[in-house]
Design an enzyme around this catalytic site. Structure first.
Site, PDB file in Angstrom:
ATOM      1  N   SER A 145       0.810  -1.083   0.211  1.00 56.41           N
ATOM      2  CA  SER A 145      -0.293   0.298  -0.170  1.00 56.41           C
ATOM      3  C   SER A 145       1.080   1.542  -0.068  1.00 56.41           C
ATOM      4  O   SER A 145       2.491   1.005   0.004  1.00 56.41           O
ATOM      5  CB  SER A 145      -0.814   0.048   1.425  1.00 56.41           C
ATOM      6  OG  SER A 145      -1.266   1.092   1.669  1.00 56.41           O
ATOM      7  N   TYR A 160      -2.275  -1.035  10.302  1.00 60.18           N
ATOM      8  CA  TYR A 160      -2.792  -0.832   8.969  1.00 60.18           C
ATOM      9  C   TYR A 160      -0.908  -0.756   8.248  1.00 60.18           C
ATOM     10  O   TYR A 160      -0.669  -1.352   7.302  1.00 60.18           O
ATOM     11  CB  TYR A 160      -3.371  -0.226   7.860  1.00 60.18           C
ATOM     12  CG  TYR A 160      -3.860   0.011   6.753  1.00 60.18           C
ATOM     13  CD1 TYR A 160      -4.497  -1.699   6.515  1.00 60.18           C
ATOM     14  CD2 TYR A 160      -3.036   0.232   5.404  1.00 60.18           C
ATOM     15  CE1 TYR A 160      -4.887  -2.068   4.732  1.00 60.18           C
ATOM     16  CE2 TYR A 160      -3.308   0.151   4.233  1.00 60.18           C
ATOM     17  CZ  TYR A 160      -4.284  -1.280   3.803  1.00 60.18           C
ATOM     18  OH  TYR A 160      -4.520  -1.146   2.676  1.00 60.18           O
TER      19      TYR A 160
END
Length: 255
Positions: A145, A160
């Site tokens: 990401s 995350y």
């Protein structure tokens, strides 16, 4: 000249392929000629995706699997290998994303994110890696990401970020370890793309302003804009590329 992006005769396994980016990745590989095995927990959705992929003229196998249950992963890998005879490409896509303020996050909430996003990636890579080592060939693509590289001011995404940062270093470590087996391991780092996981974030009041501030291109990603990256890392075009992270983010991590 040989088409370096042709995947005819290759077999790809895509996890988290019941919705969102996983479906897009599976279809992108199928359009290049790869047969595809799709895996996820939601079997009913897998069957729908399977039918859509088969319409592209390739074979498709739907396999239920929870990436936190190693017995299911072993069974999935065995099923795919028995069905197709080999596994050439792994797209390690299964993941979750939830924003919880760090000071309010429970142990269970932390572990829920980090285990699926990092442990699950490792477990699947480990079992597929055994097949690829035996056949002396493989292409592994992990889903990182932009938050593998950067956080976001005020955003409650500590778990995350930690998990996706771990995916980046796991990618480098496996690439270094398995290069001798003719296996490449790379990662893609998307910014925000429309998907089931991001729909609430994209719909939040003020998120357009956040994108304008952080992304030089001033917009989220669009369907299909990750296809080139996934096909590149899955194909012979990337035969001398391993341990790398490719941000597909409209310039988000460039500033």
């Amino acid at each position: 000249m040989k088409n370096l992006f042709d995947l005819t005769g290759k077999v790809a396994l895509v996890t988290g392929a019941s919705s969102g980016l996983g479906v897009q990745f599976a279809k992108a590989l199928a359009r290049q000629g790869a047969d595809v095995a799709i895996a996820a927990r939601r079997v009913d959705r897998l069957e729908q995706v399977k039918a859509e992929i088969e319409e592209l003229g390739v074979r498709c196998l739907a396999v239920p699997c929870d990436v936190l249950k190693t017995d299911q992963i072993v069974e999935m890998v065995q099923t795919v290998k028995e069905h197709f005879g080999h596994i050439d490409i792994l797209v390690n896509n299964a993941g979750v994303g939830k924003g919880i303020p760090a000071e309010m996050q429970t142990d269970e909430e932390w572990l829920s994110t980090t285990r699926i996003n990092l442990d699950g990636v490792y477990y699947v890579a480990r079992e597929v890696g055994k097949v690829m080592i035996e056949q002396k060939y493989g292409k592994i693509i992990n889903l990182g990401s932009i938050h593998s590289m950067v956080a976001m001011a005020g955003s409650p995404i500590s778990a995350y970020c930690a998990s996706k940062g771990g995916v980046l270093m796991l990618t480098k470590a496996l690439a270094s370890e398995w290069a001798k087996h003719n296996i490449t391991v790379n990662a893609i780092g998307p910014a925000y793309f429309p998907s089931e996981m991001t729909q609430d974030v994209l719909a939040m009041e003020g998120f357009d302003a956040v994108v304008q501030m952080y992304c030089p291109m001033g917009r989220p990603g669009r369907d299909g804009e990750l296809d080139g990256a996934i096909v590149y890392f899955a194909s012979d075009a990337s035969s001398y590329t391993t341990g790398q992270y490719l941000a597909v983010d409209g310039g988000w991590t460039a500033i």
